[in-house]
Design an enzyme around this catalytic site. Structure first.
Site, PDB file in Angstrom:
ATOM      1  N   SER A 273      21.980 -93.949  33.179  1.00 47.81           N
ATOM      2  CA  SER A 273      21.936 -93.684  31.744  1.00 47.81           C
ATOM      3  C   SER A 273      20.541 -94.028  31.224  1.00 47.81           C
ATOM      4  O   SER A 273      19.673 -94.472  31.973  1.00 47.81           O
ATOM      5  CB  SER A 273      22.988 -94.521  31.010  1.00 47.81           C
ATOM      6  OG  SER A 273      22.675 -95.903  31.097  1.00 47.81           O
ATOM      7  N   LYS A 274      20.349 -93.850  29.928  1.00 48.11           N
ATOM      8  CA  LYS A 274      19.032 -94.061  29.322  1.00 48.11           C
ATOM      9  C   LYS A 274      18.539 -95.495  29.474  1.00 48.11           C
ATOM     10  O   LYS A 274      17.336 -95.733  29.483  1.00 48.11           O
ATOM     11  CB  LYS A 274      19.074 -93.680  27.843  1.00 48.11           C
ATOM     12  CG  LYS A 274      19.249 -92.179  27.617  1.00 48.11           C
ATOM     13  CD  LYS A 274      19.301 -91.830  26.142  1.00 48.11           C
ATOM     14  CE  LYS A 274      19.489 -90.337  25.941  1.00 48.11           C
ATOM     15  NZ  LYS A 274      19.569 -89.990  24.495  1.00 48.11           N
ATOM     16  N   ARG A 275      19.469 -96.439  29.599  1.00 46.01           N
ATOM     17  CA  ARG A 275      19.023 -97.835  29.717  1.00 46.01           C
ATOM     18  C   ARG A 275      18.358 -98.101  31.073  1.00 46.01           C
ATOM     19  O   ARG A 275      17.697 -99.119  31.252  1.00 46.01           O
ATOM     20  CB  ARG A 275      20.191 -98.793  29.486  1.00 46.01           C
ATOM     21  CG  ARG A 275      21.220 -98.851  30.593  1.00 46.01           C
ATOM     22  CD  ARG A 275      22.259 -99.917  30.289  1.00 46.01           C
ATOM     23  NE  ARG A 275      23.260-100.030  31.316  1.00 46.01           N
ATOM     24  CZ  ARG A 275      24.345 -99.275  31.396  1.00 46.01           C
ATOM     25  NH1 ARG A 275      24.546 -98.337  30.476  1.00 46.01           N
ATOM     26  NH2 ARG A 275      25.223 -99.445  32.358  1.00 46.01           N
TER      27      ARG A 275
END
Length: 499
Positions: free
Chosen positions: A265-267
């Site tokens: 994911s973006k994290r």
């Protein structure tokens, strides 16, 4: 029929045909790029055909902008395609919305053969059925309410304004076996699948139906895709059997996880290919990195050119276990490719970042371009991506240098500093055009003249010229700055010290 048995023999093929078929509903995801790369490498390894097809039947979310984003990213990564959108071929059209008449033909065939039927159930009825199954601890599925409607019942429902979908009639009690080239033998019981929709009420086919028709008509030999598509495979095999077609070989590659072992994911870092391009990652580095996400070469070498990847890639070395997206490893690879690339190529890629930062304006004159090349060459060993260059080169472009670091200020307070800087200023004033060897000689002469050595000479000079205690080789810095800037910066530093 194409035969694969990685356990006992090398791949024996008459024709490899693989496809990458993205849905243009957003920026090109890094996971999609990995799937495309595996297909492309497989085709190139075995002299096959790589097809790019657009699955744009999600009418609400599909956009032309997303399609262009995907195709541009594929080109940037060097994945040329032999057949498909924009290049054509004998099996077009290659956008699903342009193939609706083709799908309808096969829907009618399944209806006539009794292998599919019209379903008039409402969303409310289906939701109630799902809830009831869940309460009993069963897997939600369609239970066949409309399986055996009479013509009169169908007419009554249509007269009531209900728009039917078309469902495939899943055989009862059957087990579907998938001989997956990555995951091995996987079995699915049809009783847990339920009759699934193949054509929506608006006339748009569902993914599972359209992909079967397209893959067959385009003679796709191998379907290489993400593990999350594995549950779709029994449905697709049932459709192949119902239509009397042979199934392609299936290979489902592992998911990509973040370093914390959760889904990417973006994290965990940027998820879209264009973000890596914008940050200044090189396509060769990203290809190398993506290839190692779930696949391993025969040896220990991890830096692999595109040519090496094409020669070595095989499905037998694709792992079952999830791949971990390690940004540190990508940065290490990208730094390597930045250092190994031709200087002119890296300079051209770095210029937009320097221009955006306000350091230069384009077009550059030839002398200015050659000077910028020297700047890039001096700092590229410190870069993990090209966008970082602006943080390493500011002192080359500045009119005046400010010393902000406490350590740097402390260095300038040394007792020997005025003598060292004054000696170098005088020598620079009397020297000719600076070269690397000339700069080294001047620094050596300053040491002899003042009686100071090593860091006692180099560090105050570095701080005076750059404002920092670290950076490129000092002789490189001096050559790039040139006599005038060196003289003025030494003069300013001496003025600061004397206050």
């Amino acid at each position: 029929m194409i035969c694969l048995d990685f356990r006992n023999q090398e791949l024996i093929l008459s024709s490899v045909r693989v496809r990458f078929a993205p849905s243009p509903t957003g920026p090109f995801h890094i996971g999609g790029a990995r799937s495309a790369l595996f297909n492309w490498l497989f085709a190139r390894r075995y002299g096959g055909t790589f097809i790019v097809r657009i699955e744009d039947t999600d009418m609400e979310r599909s956009t032309k902008e997303s399609e262009e984003n995907i195709l541009a990213a594929l080109r940037w990564l060097g994945m040329d395609w032999d057949e498909g959108v924009e290049v054509g071929g004998p099996h077009g059209p290659y956008r699903q919305t342009e193939r609706l008449g083709i799908y309808r033909e096969y829907i009618e065939h399944l209806l006539q053969e009794g292998l599919a039927y019209r379903c008039y159930c409402t969303e409310e009825e289906l939701a109630a059925e799902r809830d009831a199954l869940l309460k009993k601890g069963e897997m939600p599925r369609y239970l066949g309410r409309c399986r055996n409607l009479s013509p009169e019942e169908q007419s009554w429902l249509e007269a009531a304004g209900r728009q039917p979908v078309i469902r495939f009639r899943v055989p009862e009690g059957k087990v579907v076996n998938v001989n997956d080239l990555v995951r091995g033998d996987v079995s699915f019981e049809c009783n847990g699948i339920g009759d699934f929709i193949i054509l929506k009420s608006d006339g748009i086919p569902t993914y599972n139906f359209a992909v079967v028709v397209d893959d067959h008509l385009m003679s796709v030999s191998h379907v290489i895709r993400a593990e999350e598509h594995l549950p779709n495979t029994p449905r697709q095999i049932l459709l192949y059997e119902a239509l009397g077609w042979p199934s392609p070989e299936f290979a489902h590659v592992s998911l990509i996880l973040g370093k914390d072992r959760s889904k990417m994911s973006k994290r965990h870092g940027a998820t879209a290919v264009e973000q890596y391009q914008e940050k200044g990652y090189l396509p060769e580095a990203l290809d190398n990195f993506l290839a190692l996400l779930g696949w391993s070469p025969g040896g220990e070498e991890e830096i692999l050119t595109i040519e090496a990847l094409k020669q070595q890639f095989s499905l037998e070395r694709v792992a079952k276990s999830p791949a971990v997206f390690d940004l540190d490893k990508l940065n290490w690879l990208n730094g390597h490719y930045i250092r190994q690339a031709p200087l002119g190529e890296i300079t051209d890629l770095a210029i937009p970042y320097l221009e955006k930062a306000g350091y230069i304006t384009t077009p550059l004159s030839q002398p200015k371009y050659e000077w910028v090349k020297m700047v890039v060459d001096a700092v590229r060993e410190y870069l993990t991506c090209l966008s970082e260059i602006t943080g390493h080169v500011a002192f080359f472009f500045a009119d005046m240098i400010e010393v902000k670091e406490n350590e740097a200020k402390e260095i300038l307070s040394g007792e020997q500093v005025p003598a060292v800087l004054a000696a170098l200023r005088n020598k620079v004033a009397g020297s000719g055009e600076l070269t690397n060897s000339e700069a080294k000689l001047l620094l050596k002469e300053v040491g002899k003249e003042t009686g100071f050595k090593g860091k006692q000479v180099f560090m105050p000079v570095r701080v005076a010229l750059t404002g920092s205690t670290h950076g490129p080789e000092l002789n490189q810095v001096m050559v790039i700055l040139g006599k005038d800037k060196i003289y003025s910066r030494l003069d300013r530093a001496l003025d600061m010290i004397s206050r």
